[in-house]
Design a protein around this motif. Structure first.
Motif, PDB file in Angstrom:
ATOM      1  N   TRP A  66       0.771  -0.799  -0.113  1.00  0.00           N
ATOM      2  CA  TRP A  66      -0.182  -0.044  -0.093  1.00  0.00           C
ATOM      3  C   TRP A  66       0.760   1.418   0.008  1.00  0.00           C
ATOM      4  CZ3 TRP A  66      -4.694   1.494  -0.864  1.00  0.00           C
ATOM      5  CH2 TRP A  66      -5.144   2.603  -0.754  1.00  0.00           C
ATOM      6  N   GLN A  67       0.804   1.950  -1.046  1.00  0.00           N
ATOM      7  CA  GLN A  67       1.617   3.228  -1.025  1.00  0.00           C
ATOM      8  C   GLN A  67       3.154   3.127  -0.927  1.00  0.00           C
ATOM      9  OE1 GLN A  67      -0.004   6.083  -2.273  1.00  0.00           O
ATOM     10  NE2 GLN A  67      -2.208   5.584  -1.401  1.00  0.00           N
ATOM     11  N   HIS A  68       3.723   2.129  -1.423  1.00  0.00           N
ATOM     12  CA  HIS A  68       5.122   1.893  -1.345  1.00  0.00           C
ATOM     13  C   HIS A  68       5.556   1.492   0.211  1.00  0.00           C
ATOM     14  CE1 HIS A  68       5.789   2.232  -5.653  1.00  0.00           C
ATOM     15  NE2 HIS A  68       5.261   3.375  -5.369  1.00  0.00           N
ATOM     16  N   ASP A  69       4.906   1.209   1.047  1.00  0.00           N
ATOM     17  CA  ASP A  69       5.187   1.312   2.643  1.00  0.00           C
ATOM     18  C   ASP A  69       5.399  -0.228   2.820  1.00  0.00           C
ATOM     19  OD1 ASP A  69       5.354   1.219   5.313  1.00  0.00           O
ATOM     20  OD2 ASP A  69       3.732   2.359   5.730  1.00  0.00           O
ATOM     21  N   PRO A  70       6.602  -0.422   2.988  1.00  0.00           N
ATOM     22  CA  PRO A  70       7.061  -2.047   3.419  1.00  0.00           C
ATOM     23  C   PRO A  70       6.317  -2.412   4.507  1.00  0.00           C
ATOM     24  CG  PRO A  70       8.718  -0.618   3.828  1.00  0.00           C
ATOM     25  CD  PRO A  70       7.959   0.424   2.918  1.00  0.00           C
ATOM     26  N   ALA A  71       5.924  -1.713   5.520  1.00  0.00           N
ATOM     27  CA  ALA A  71       5.157  -1.955   6.444  1.00  0.00           C
ATOM     28  C   ALA A  71       3.690  -2.102   6.478  1.00  0.00           C
ATOM     29  CB  ALA A  71       5.026  -1.048   7.900  1.00  0.00           C
ATOM     30  N   GLN A  72       3.127  -2.283   5.032  1.00  0.00           N
ATOM     31  CA  GLN A  72       1.750  -2.152   4.788  1.00  0.00           C
ATOM     32  C   GLN A  72       1.625  -3.027   3.422  1.00  0.00           C
ATOM     33  OE1 GLN A  72      -0.933   1.032   5.493  1.00  0.00           O
ATOM     34  NE2 GLN A  72       0.870   2.231   5.743  1.00  0.00           N
ATOM     35  N   PRO A  73       1.743  -4.437   3.957  1.00  0.00           N
ATOM     36  CA  PRO A  73       1.404  -5.362   2.442  1.00  0.00           C
ATOM     37  C   PRO A  73       0.000  -5.660   2.509  1.00  0.00           C
ATOM     38  CG  PRO A  73       2.351  -6.639   4.385  1.00  0.00           C
ATOM     39  CD  PRO A  73       2.520  -5.204   4.804  1.00  0.00           C
ATOM     40  N   ILE A  74      -0.627  -5.821   1.410  1.00  0.00           N
ATOM     41  CA  ILE A  74      -2.079  -5.594   1.216  1.00  0.00           C
ATOM     42  C   ILE A  74      -2.454  -6.724   0.574  1.00  0.00           C
ATOM     43  CG2 ILE A  74      -2.456  -3.157   1.830  1.00  0.00           C
ATOM     44  CD1 ILE A  74      -2.907  -2.942  -1.335  1.00  0.00           C
ATOM     45  N   LEU A  94      -5.961  -8.683  -0.258  1.00  0.00           N
ATOM     46  CA  LEU A  94      -6.083  -9.683   1.047  1.00  0.00           C
ATOM     47  C   LEU A  94      -7.231  -8.680   1.987  1.00  0.00           C
ATOM     48  CD1 LEU A  94      -2.891 -11.382   1.785  1.00  0.00           C
ATOM     49  CD2 LEU A  94      -4.891 -12.201   0.371  1.00  0.00           C
ATOM     50  N   THR A  95      -8.547  -9.131   2.180  1.00  0.00           N
ATOM     51  CA  THR A  95      -9.391  -8.132   2.890  1.00  0.00           C
ATOM     52  C   THR A  95      -9.283  -8.871   4.548  1.00  0.00           C
ATOM     53  OG1 THR A  95     -11.174  -9.958   2.512  1.00  0.00           O
ATOM     54  CG2 THR A  95     -10.924  -7.943   1.240  1.00  0.00           C
ATOM     55  N   GLU A  96      -8.296  -9.910   4.652  1.00  0.00           N
ATOM     56  CA  GLU A  96      -8.145 -10.556   6.009  1.00  0.00           C
ATOM     57  C   GLU A  96      -7.377  -9.458   6.859  1.00  0.00           C
ATOM     58  OE1 GLU A  96      -8.947 -14.020   3.236  1.00  0.00           O
ATOM     59  OE2 GLU A  96      -7.539 -12.048   3.136  1.00  0.00           O
ATOM     60  N   VAL A  97      -6.562  -8.549   6.117  1.00  0.00           N
ATOM     61  CA  VAL A  97      -6.058  -7.548   6.880  1.00  0.00           C
ATOM     62  C   VAL A  97      -6.560  -6.297   6.660  1.00  0.00           C
ATOM     63  CG1 VAL A  97      -3.694  -8.693   6.589  1.00  0.00           C
ATOM     64  CG2 VAL A  97      -4.377  -6.967   4.811  1.00  0.00           C
ATOM     65  N   GLU A  98      -6.486  -5.432   7.671  1.00  0.00           N
ATOM     66  CA  GLU A  98      -7.392  -3.923   7.720  1.00  0.00           C
ATOM     67  C   GLU A  98      -6.719  -3.162   6.383  1.00  0.00           C
ATOM     68  OE1 GLU A  98      -8.138  -0.257  10.699  1.00  0.00           O
ATOM     69  OE2 GLU A  98      -6.849  -1.517  11.257  1.00  0.00           O
ATOM     70  N   LYS A  99      -5.756  -2.802   6.244  1.00  0.00           N
ATOM     71  CA  LYS A  99      -5.400  -2.225   5.226  1.00  0.00           C
ATOM     72  C   LYS A  99      -5.912  -2.607   3.624  1.00  0.00           C
ATOM     73  CE  LYS A  99      -3.920   1.466   5.641  1.00  0.00           C
ATOM     74  NZ  LYS A  99      -4.419   2.711   5.492  1.00  0.00           N
ATOM     75  N   GLY A 100      -5.850  -4.175   3.670  1.00  0.00           N
ATOM     76  CA  GLY A 100      -6.541  -4.607   2.529  1.00  0.00           C
ATOM     77  C   GLY A 100      -7.852  -4.386   2.292  1.00  0.00           C
ATOM     78  N   TRP A 140      11.121  -5.058  -7.229  1.00  0.00           N
ATOM     79  CA  TRP A 140      10.822  -5.429  -5.817  1.00  0.00           C
ATOM     80  C   TRP A 140       9.352  -5.537  -5.331  1.00  0.00           C
ATOM     81  CZ3 TRP A 140      14.518  -4.746  -1.310  1.00  0.00           C
ATOM     82  CH2 TRP A 140      15.780  -4.934  -1.926  1.00  0.00           C
ATOM     83  N   GLU A 141       8.561  -4.459  -5.829  1.00  0.00           N
ATOM     84  CA  GLU A 141       7.186  -4.405  -5.433  1.00  0.00           C
ATOM     85  C   GLU A 141       6.361  -3.859  -6.431  1.00  0.00           C
ATOM     86  OE1 GLU A 141       5.569  -1.600  -4.196  1.00  0.00           O
ATOM     87  OE2 GLU A 141       7.237  -0.134  -3.806  1.00  0.00           O
ATOM     88  N   VAL A 142       5.145  -3.979  -6.442  1.00  0.00           N
ATOM     89  CA  VAL A 142       4.137  -3.446  -7.065  1.00  0.00           C
ATOM     90  C   VAL A 142       3.007  -2.943  -6.016  1.00  0.00           C
ATOM     91  CG1 VAL A 142       2.289  -3.387  -8.939  1.00  0.00           C
ATOM     92  CG2 VAL A 142       4.294  -4.550  -9.312  1.00  0.00           C
ATOM     93  N   SER A 143       2.670  -1.577  -6.036  1.00  0.00           N
ATOM     94  CA  SER A 143       1.986  -1.045  -4.887  1.00  0.00           C
ATOM     95  C   SER A 143       0.547  -0.264  -5.595  1.00  0.00           C
ATOM     96  CB  SER A 143       2.363   0.071  -4.133  1.00  0.00           C
ATOM     97  OG  SER A 143       3.531  -0.189  -3.260  1.00  0.00           O
ATOM     98  N   LEU A 144      -0.429  -0.416  -4.841  1.00  0.00           N
ATOM     99  CA  LEU A 144      -1.368   0.442  -4.984  1.00  0.00           C
ATOM    100  C   LEU A 144      -1.288   1.585  -4.428  1.00  0.00           C
ATOM    101  CD1 LEU A 144      -4.503  -2.239  -4.159  1.00  0.00           C
ATOM    102  CD2 LEU A 144      -4.071  -1.101  -6.481  1.00  0.00           C
TER     103      LEU A 144
END
Length: 184
Positions: A66-74, A94-100, A140-144
């Motif tokens: 989420w927004q390139h934040d490595p502490a927020q995988p979604i 993943l809707t099992e996590v809040e940010k997802g 490395w990553e693809v973010s929303l």
């Protein structure tokens, strides 16, 4: 754009080639070849090939953040590949996590319409126009994201399922609230 972790990022607006289906599935292009982004960079065909091969060989994956934040995988990217147009991605929020849950709802509502890649440049050169041609990158990553740098892609389809998931969660919370109230 360079972030605090030393990774460069490229943004691509979710588009006709990006779709959210089955509640939280997303697929489309995270990057297009040959298009100049707002930073003056152009990703060239084949730029991701070595990185994708290396990741596969080493059993590693590209992260969905989420927004390139490595502490927020979604979520997770189930498939990432190059084709003639660009970097094609397919995965699940993943809707099992809040940010997802939040991300799925925001994408479904049209409030978030961007994808962005996080990468390190391996090989690049400047062309006669001063544009940086990215020949090889380590993905490395693809973010929303909220604000994309490559506006060519747009949201194509959204499902009503994220609202359904949130409705189901609300019903479960209401049921739990009633159960707790009945225990008094």
């Amino acid at each position: 754009m360079m972030n605090d972790y030393g990774l460069e990022t490229k943004f691509c607006r979710l588009g006709e080639d990006i779709a959210v289906t089955d509640g939280c599935r997303i697929e489309g292009y995270a990057s297009f070849f040959g298009l100049t982004d707002q930073g003056g960079d152009v990703v060239m065909a084949g730029a991701y090939a070595k990185s994708l091969d290396r990741l596969k060989r080493e059993g590693r994956v590209v992260r969905m953040l989420w927004q390139h934040d490595p502490a927020q995988p979604i979520g997770v990217w189930d498939e990432i590949s190059e084709d003639g147009r660009g970097l094609r991605v397919k995965g699940r929020i993943l809707t099992e996590v809040e940010k997802g849950r939040e991300a799925a709802a925001l994408v479904a509502a049209g409030a978030i319409d961007g994808l962005s890649i996080g990468y390190r440049t391996i090989t690049a050169e400047k062309d006669a126009k001063g544009q940086r041609l990215l020949r090889e990158v380590e993905l490395w990553e693809v973010s929303l994201v909220t604000f994309p740098m490559l506006p060519e892609a747009r949201v194509g389809a959204k499902s009503a399922a994220p609202e359904a998931v949130l409705g189901e969660l609300a019903a479960l919370f209401e049921e739990a609230r009633r159960d707790l109230a009945g225990r008094r």
